[in-house]
Design an enzyme around this catalytic site. Structure first.
Site, PDB file in Angstrom:
ATOM      1  N   CYS A   1      -2.328  -0.020  -2.839  1.00 27.27           N
ATOM      2  CA  CYS A   1      -1.421  -0.827  -2.034  1.00 27.27           C
ATOM      3  C   CYS A   1      -2.223  -1.584  -1.010  1.00 27.27           C
ATOM      4  O   CYS A   1      -3.059  -1.345  -0.021  1.00 27.27           O
ATOM      5  CB  CYS A   1      -0.604   0.202  -1.284  1.00 27.27           C
ATOM      6  SG  CYS A   1       0.591  -0.863  -0.239  1.00 27.27           S
TER       7      CYS A   1
ATOM      8  N   CYS B   1       2.361  -9.173  -1.167  1.00 26.91           N
ATOM      9  CA  CYS B   1       2.005  -7.718  -1.886  1.00 26.91           C
ATOM     10  C   CYS B   1       0.333  -8.027  -2.323  1.00 26.91           C
ATOM     11  O   CYS B   1       0.054  -9.056  -3.197  1.00 26.91           O
ATOM     12  CB  CYS B   1       2.821  -8.019  -3.284  1.00 26.91           C
ATOM     13  SG  CYS B   1       2.367  -6.215  -3.989  1.00 26.91           S
TER      14      CYS B   1
HETATM   15  O1  PYC Z   1       0.556  -4.918  -1.021  1.00 25.83           O
HETATM   16  O2  PYC Z   1      -0.035  -3.828  -2.892  1.00 25.83           O
HETATM   17  C1  PYC Z   1       0.789  -4.291  -1.843  1.00 25.83           C
HETATM   18  C2  PYC Z   1       2.043  -3.186  -2.281  1.00 25.83           C
HETATM   19  C3  PYC Z   1       2.614  -2.705  -3.098  1.00 25.83           C
HETATM   20  C4  PYC Z   1       3.754  -1.904  -2.623  1.00 25.83           C
HETATM   21  C5  PYC Z   1       4.215  -2.599  -1.662  1.00 25.83           C
HETATM   22  N1  PYC Z   1       3.148  -3.368  -0.985  1.00 25.83           N
END
Ligand code: PYC
Length: 332
Positions: free
Chosen positions: A92, A255
């Site tokens: 994450c 993300c």
């Molecule tokens: O930032 O890798 C990330 C992530 C995965 C799920 C939510 N954020």
């Protein structure tokens, strides 16, 4: 009464709640094992604690949880296990950025570069000098990322008919299916908060189609994140995204693992050179900035920068007589 101390932060808008005390003992016969083994103990024996920490009434569906755990490598600052409303994550990125500011807040690390162990490998965090209130810029150097398959066709039910689109399958610490929204196989829907409902339903339909067709990442890896791309609204970014996470919530940040997967696809297509900067805007308008170095034999090592801020320090109370002490979940 079971009390669990948590520190909440958000990274470019996406929240992370980290258990810093009162979490379960993840060792087996007194031996901690690897972070992946500790995650398995958490999953099989303490799933109710995951649910208590992130699900309603103490949390909410888009909250990502984490627990600091023992690392195997003595050079690591710590290990970390990430989870969400429906289960456990591999890596994450936004959460690792949140972890870095949380560790500094706890006095466990200072400015500089530190290594963190995750269930899928070592991730380094580079922490700048913090502001007086503890937030700030963090750069993570993620696990090796790569495109597994390009232009993969998937069909799924959409608004009364069958829709076929193409996307790339890539690993960035989680498995992603990446779709160019404006390309011939996208939906054409603008990536705006006003379209969240349709974007979520469209991405869920893609994920169902992938599952039905048995399309996976390497070694049968479950593709649990769907990433749609469109033009950015920011002068400093080349792209905007919408990312569906497992559990049907969307990532408020761009993300970190998803941006790593995107960089791997750009590198594979020859659209971004090693060391060049990529600005990835999120659906809420926040941004991560990334670049990569090539790995001999294929794949890339992505670096992703973003800002995180501590937002709360709390003690969760799980009273014996509380019918929802382990969260609201199926079969509560
Ligand atoms: O930032 O890798 C990330 C992530 C995965 C799920 C939510 N954020």
């Amino acid at each position: 009464m079971h009390r669990i101390k948590v520190i909440d932060s958000h990274t470019e808008g996406e929240p992370t709640r980290i258990i810093v005390d009162g979490g379960p003992d993840l060792s087996t016969h007194g031996v901690p094992g690897t972070v992946a083994q500790q995650r398995e103990v958490f999953r099989t024996r303490f799933d109710h604690i995951r649910s208590a920490v992130v699900n309603e009434p103490r949390g909410c569906d888009h909250l990502v949880g984490a627990m600091i755990c023992k690392a195997q490598n003595p050079r690591a600052a710590c290990g970390v296990i990430f989870f969400n409303n429906v289960g456990f994550l591999n890596g994450c990125g936004h959460g690792t950025i949140g972890l870095a500011v949380t560790l500094r807040h706890l006095g466990m690390i200072g400015a500089g570069t530190h290594m963190i162990e995750t269930p899928v490998g070592e991730v380094s965090v580079e922490l700048g000098e913090g502001g007086s209130e503890g937030g700030g810029q963090v750069t993570i150097t993620n696990v090796a990322s790569y495109r597994h398959a390009a232009k993969v066709e998937v069909s799924f039910a959409w608004e009364g008919s069958t829709r076929t689109i193409k996307g790339d399958v890539a690993w960035g610490g989680n498995w992603f299916f990446l779709v160019d929204q404006d390309g011939p196989f996208g939906h054409g829907l603008e990536l705006t908060l006003g379209n969240l409902d349709q974007l979520t339903r469209f991405s869920c339909a893609i994920r169902d189609g992938l599952e039905r067709a048995g399309i996976t990442g390497a070694a049968g890896g479950h593709i649990d994140h769907i990433e749609l791309f469109g033009p950015s609204t920011r002068a400093d970014c080349q792209s905007r995204n919408f990312v569906l996470c497992p559990g049907k919530e969307y990532d408020r940040s761009p993300c970190g693992t998803g941006t790593s997967a995107k960089l791997a696809c750009l590198a594979a297509d020859g659209k971004l050179k090693a060391g060049e900067r990529w600005g990835q805007e999120s659906i809420i308008g926040s941004a991560f900035f990334g670049s990569y170095r090539q790995v001999p034999g294929g794949g890339i090592i992505p670096s992703i920068s973003g800002r995180a801020y501590i937002s709360a320090e709390s003690m969760l109370h799980l009273a014996e007589e509380d019918p929802f002490r382990h969260g609201i979940r199926d079969g509560t």
